[in-house]
Design an enzyme around this catalytic site. Structure first.
Site, short mmCIF file in Angstrom:
data_model
loop_
_atom_site.label_atom_id
_atom_site.label_comp_id
_atom_site.label_asym_id
_atom_site.label_seq_id
_atom_site.Cartn_x
_atom_site.Cartn_y
_atom_site.Cartn_z
N GLN A 197 -23.38 -53.37 -11.01
CA GLN A 197 -23.52 -52.02 -11.56
C GLN A 197 -22.15 -51.41 -11.85
OE1 GLN A 197 -26.34 -48.81 -10.17
NE2 GLN A 197 -24.55 -48.25 -8.95
N HIS B 244 -22.70 -43.76 1.40
CA HIS B 244 -22.52 -42.74 0.36
C HIS B 244 -21.39 -41.77 0.76
CE1 HIS B 244 -27.02 -43.47 -0.39
NE2 HIS B 244 -26.47 -43.74 -1.56
P1 AMP Z 1 -27.58 -45.25 -4.66
O1 AMP Z 1 -27.96 -43.91 -4.15
O2 AMP Z 1 -28.14 -46.38 -3.87
O3 AMP Z 1 -27.77 -45.37 -6.15
O4 AMP Z 1 -26.01 -45.37 -4.43
C1 AMP Z 1 -25.11 -44.41 -4.92
C2 AMP Z 1 -23.72 -44.97 -4.84
O5 AMP Z 1 -23.41 -45.30 -3.49
C3 AMP Z 1 -23.58 -46.28 -5.65
O6 AMP Z 1 -22.31 -46.27 -6.28
C4 AMP Z 1 -23.66 -47.33 -4.58
O7 AMP Z 1 -22.97 -48.51 -4.93
C5 AMP Z 1 -22.96 -46.63 -3.43
N1 AMP Z 1 -23.35 -47.24 -2.16
C6 AMP Z 1 -24.60 -47.40 -1.68
N2 AMP Z 1 -24.57 -48.08 -0.51
C7 AMP Z 1 -23.27 -48.34 -0.25
C8 AMP Z 1 -22.58 -49.01 0.80
N3 AMP Z 1 -23.22 -49.56 1.84
N4 AMP Z 1 -21.24 -49.11 0.73
C9 AMP Z 1 -20.56 -48.58 -0.32
N5 AMP Z 1 -21.15 -47.94 -1.35
C10 AMP Z 1 -22.49 -47.81 -1.31
#
Ligand code: AMP
Length: 280
Positions: free
Chosen positions: A153, A37
């Site tokens: 997504q 994040h």
């Molecule tokens: P989430 O809180 O899981 O909904 O993720 C929020 C944002 O962070 C989304 O755009 C995810 O794709 C991105 N994200 C989560 N994990 C990763 C990761 N390991 N690498 C890059 N982006 C991430």
């Protein structure tokens, strides 16, 4: 950092920033923040004057109530991490604030939402589209940042922005991994110690798989990947797909598209993990 739980308040604060010609970079999250994040946020900070982050565990994008209940919530640590990276505004609304009444909008993303995550998690992308639209209307960002870990997504959000002519630039960010290769995810903290040790096998398998391109056909390669996971008792396959990187449709010949990735979703220790790797 200003923490706001109220839509009206945040809108007013951001209006002021915009009137001072500040550009706004936005990173929507569900919290339980990790360095993956933070990479999105660092990029957003570099490319904009103001960084807005939201933390909202969006109930309507969970097709499985148990998954929603177990979703990690670590607000105090998250808040501290955001302070440390110099986030300007943290939007942390309640479900009542976001949904004073049910939002029954239905978005038709066609084939894009009919495969992989969309097929396995009915209603998931509609829930994502509803919340991202609301968040974009509240924050009105110049740029919004999304991770390629959730590749489908990202494609859905790009489609949403096009469909609704939203004046926001969607920026895609590469997957951030642990040193052992596991894609960082809030869900990783739900893995047992043993499962956490097994988890790097996912990315190892993806990396080995792409060395078989182009000798194997897409079908044979999927079969090979399935075999790797089936040999391990601890993994249960949800799906394995080889699809083009724009429409996310299954490819049957390597000549079918110029961008092709391998996507997997597996259960490990009852935790659902997704990952993907570019083939061409
Ligand atoms: P989430 O809180 O899981 O909904 O993720 C929020 C944002 O962070 C989304 O755009 C995810 O794709 C991105 N994200 C989560 N994990 C990763 C990761 N390991 N690498 C890059 N982006 C991430």
């Amino acid at each position: 950092m200003i923490v706001s739980k109220q839509i009206a308040e945040l809108k007013q604060l951001l209006r002021k920033e915009r009137s001072n010609a500040k550009t706004i970079g936005f990173v929507p999250t569900m919290g339980a923040l990790h360095p993956g994040h933070l990479e999105l946020m660092k990029q957003a900070k570099m490319e904009n004057n103001i960084l807005v982050v939201s933390i909202f565990v969006n109930p309507i994008q969970f097709n499985n109530p148990e998954d929603l209940k177990k979703y990690p919530r670590t607000f105090e640590t998250d808040r501290q991490m955001l302070e440390n990276i110099g986030c300007d505004f943290l939007f942390y609304p309640s479900a009542e604030e976001m949904y004073p009444e049910p939002d029954t909008s239905q978005y038709d993303f066609g084939a894009l939402a009919a495969c992989m995550e969309g097929e396995k998690r009915p209603g998931h992308f509609n829930g994502v589209a509803i919340v991202v639209r609301k968040l974009f209307e509240i924050v009105e960002p110049d740029k919004a940042y999304f991770g390629e870990k959730d590749f489908q997504q990202l494609a859905i959000i790009q489609a949403l922005v096009r469909k609704l002519n939203m004046p926001v630039q969607v920026v895609s960010c590469p997957i951030v991994r642990e040193t052992d290769g596991l894609a960082m995810s809030s869900r990783n903290m739900r893995l047992s110690k043993e499962a956490r040790q097994e988890a790097p096998f996912i990315y190892e398998t993806l990396k080995r798989a792409i060395t078989l391109f182009p000798t194997y056909s897409p079908e044979a390669l999927k079969h090979w990947v399935a075999g790797q996971f089936e040999n391990k008792e601890t993994f249960k396959i949800d799906y394995i797909e080889i699809a083009d990187t724009t429409e996310l449709q299954a490819v049957h010949n390597w000549e079918d598209a110029s961008g092709i990735s391998l996507f997997v979703a597996v259960f490990l220790d009852e935790v659902r993990l997704i990952d993907n790797i570019r083939i061409i």
